[in-house]
Design an enzyme around this catalytic site. Sequence first.
Site, mmCIF file in Angstrom:
data_model
loop_
_atom_site.group_PDB
_atom_site.id
_atom_site.type_symbol
_atom_site.label_atom_id
_atom_site.label_comp_id
_atom_site.label_asym_id
_atom_site.label_seq_id
_atom_site.Cartn_x
_atom_site.Cartn_y
_atom_site.Cartn_z
ATOM 1 N N GLY A 185 1.010 -1.051 0.161
ATOM 2 C CA GLY A 185 0.012 0.160 -0.071
ATOM 3 C C GLY A 185 0.863 1.140 -0.031
ATOM 4 O O GLY A 185 1.978 1.141 0.458
ATOM 5 N N GLN B 175 3.532 10.041 0.736
ATOM 6 C CA GLN B 175 4.557 9.149 0.610
ATOM 7 C C GLN B 175 5.547 9.272 -0.092
ATOM 8 O O GLN B 175 6.610 9.156 -0.246
ATOM 9 C CB GLN B 175 4.427 7.709 0.991
ATOM 10 C CG GLN B 175 3.644 7.326 2.325
ATOM 11 C CD GLN B 175 3.404 5.873 2.400
ATOM 12 O OE1 GLN B 175 2.494 5.195 1.924
ATOM 13 N NE2 GLN B 175 4.534 5.150 2.979
ATOM 14 N N CYS C 49 5.762 -0.020 7.174
ATOM 15 C CA CYS C 49 5.362 1.131 6.268
ATOM 16 C C CYS C 49 6.572 1.464 5.498
ATOM 17 O O CYS C 49 7.694 1.481 5.912
ATOM 18 C CB CYS C 49 5.082 2.258 7.045
ATOM 19 S SG CYS C 49 4.720 3.627 6.281
ATOM 20 N N LEU C 50 6.504 1.445 4.064
ATOM 21 C CA LEU C 50 7.416 1.808 3.502
ATOM 22 C C LEU C 50 8.289 3.146 3.795
ATOM 23 O O LEU C 50 9.640 3.418 3.430
ATOM 24 C CB LEU C 50 7.235 2.143 1.714
ATOM 25 C CG LEU C 50 6.603 0.820 1.230
ATOM 26 C CD1 LEU C 50 6.025 1.091 -0.187
ATOM 27 C CD2 LEU C 50 7.558 -0.053 1.213
ATOM 28 N N HIS D 61 -4.259 1.956 7.722
ATOM 29 C CA HIS D 61 -3.050 2.413 7.722
ATOM 30 C C HIS D 61 -2.928 3.579 6.622
ATOM 31 O O HIS D 61 -2.408 4.505 6.972
ATOM 32 C CB HIS D 61 -2.056 1.154 7.661
ATOM 33 C CG HIS D 61 -0.771 1.553 7.404
ATOM 34 N ND1 HIS D 61 0.159 1.069 8.286
ATOM 35 C CD2 HIS D 61 0.000 2.449 6.475
ATOM 36 C CE1 HIS D 61 1.446 1.580 8.015
ATOM 37 N NE2 HIS D 61 1.370 2.153 6.820
ATOM 38 N N GLU D 62 -3.274 3.218 5.461
ATOM 39 C CA GLU D 62 -3.190 4.403 4.569
ATOM 40 C C GLU D 62 -4.019 5.563 4.852
ATOM 41 O O GLU D 62 -3.528 6.652 4.514
ATOM 42 C CB GLU D 62 -3.465 3.448 3.065
ATOM 43 C CG GLU D 62 -2.544 2.469 2.761
ATOM 44 C CD GLU D 62 -1.084 2.572 2.781
ATOM 45 O OE1 GLU D 62 -0.581 3.766 2.448
ATOM 46 O OE2 GLU D 62 -0.477 1.920 3.105
ATOM 47 N N HIS E 27 -2.165 7.948 6.718
ATOM 48 C CA HIS E 27 -1.203 8.781 5.910
ATOM 49 C C HIS E 27 -1.838 10.083 5.625
ATOM 50 O O HIS E 27 -1.195 10.930 5.441
ATOM 51 C CB HIS E 27 -0.423 7.967 5.012
ATOM 52 C CG HIS E 27 0.524 6.916 5.251
ATOM 53 N ND1 HIS E 27 1.579 7.337 5.981
ATOM 54 C CD2 HIS E 27 0.534 5.632 4.983
ATOM 55 C CE1 HIS E 27 2.452 6.415 5.904
ATOM 56 N NE2 HIS E 27 1.799 5.326 5.379
HETATM 57 NI NI NI Z 1 2.515 3.417 5.563
#
Ligand code: NI
Length: 176
Positions: free
Chosen positions: A50, A55, A98-99, A140-141, A144
């Site tokens: 995701g 990001q 998370c990236l 989670h997304e 962000h």
């Molecule tokens: Ni993340």
Amino acid sequence: MAKPGKIRPILTVPDPRLKTVSEPVATVTDDTRALMDDMLATMYAAPGIGLAAIQIGVPQRVIVMDLAGEGEDPQPKYFVNPEILDPADETLPYQEGCLSVPDIYDDVERPQSCRVTYLDYDGKRVTEDCEGLYAVCIQHEMDHLEGIVFLDHLSRLKRERAIKKVMKAEKLKASA
Ligand code: NI
């Protein structure tokens, strides 16, 4: 139809841009689709399941996701202006990563199911029930889009330790 996108650099903590509250998209245009193509390419290359637009430094309410299992065909999903509806009272812990927080994983407790309503790649309204990994990932997304990373759900000690670790690893990468 999605087009091949370009891989863009992913912001990592403690980049202050990750704390931005993203803005709604007025209309799903070709520019929005080009952004989603780049996001998907960036997410696959990472690799991750995701990614939110912030990001890659774009403060728009856009998310991409692919929850296909190992060996399954890709199942890209695109979310514009997503909203969470009816989060369950029951919560479940799940070990998240998370990236933007590379190589750090920890348990986060979230509602075990919810619904999500959003505009898809073509700007069409979709509403779906989410459970399991889909429920975890969309929540989670969505965080962000509000400027929240999963570390913000952990204790201050864990959060500060994780940020230090990421900064150190990024510094090493930059000097390599
Ligand atoms: Ni993340």
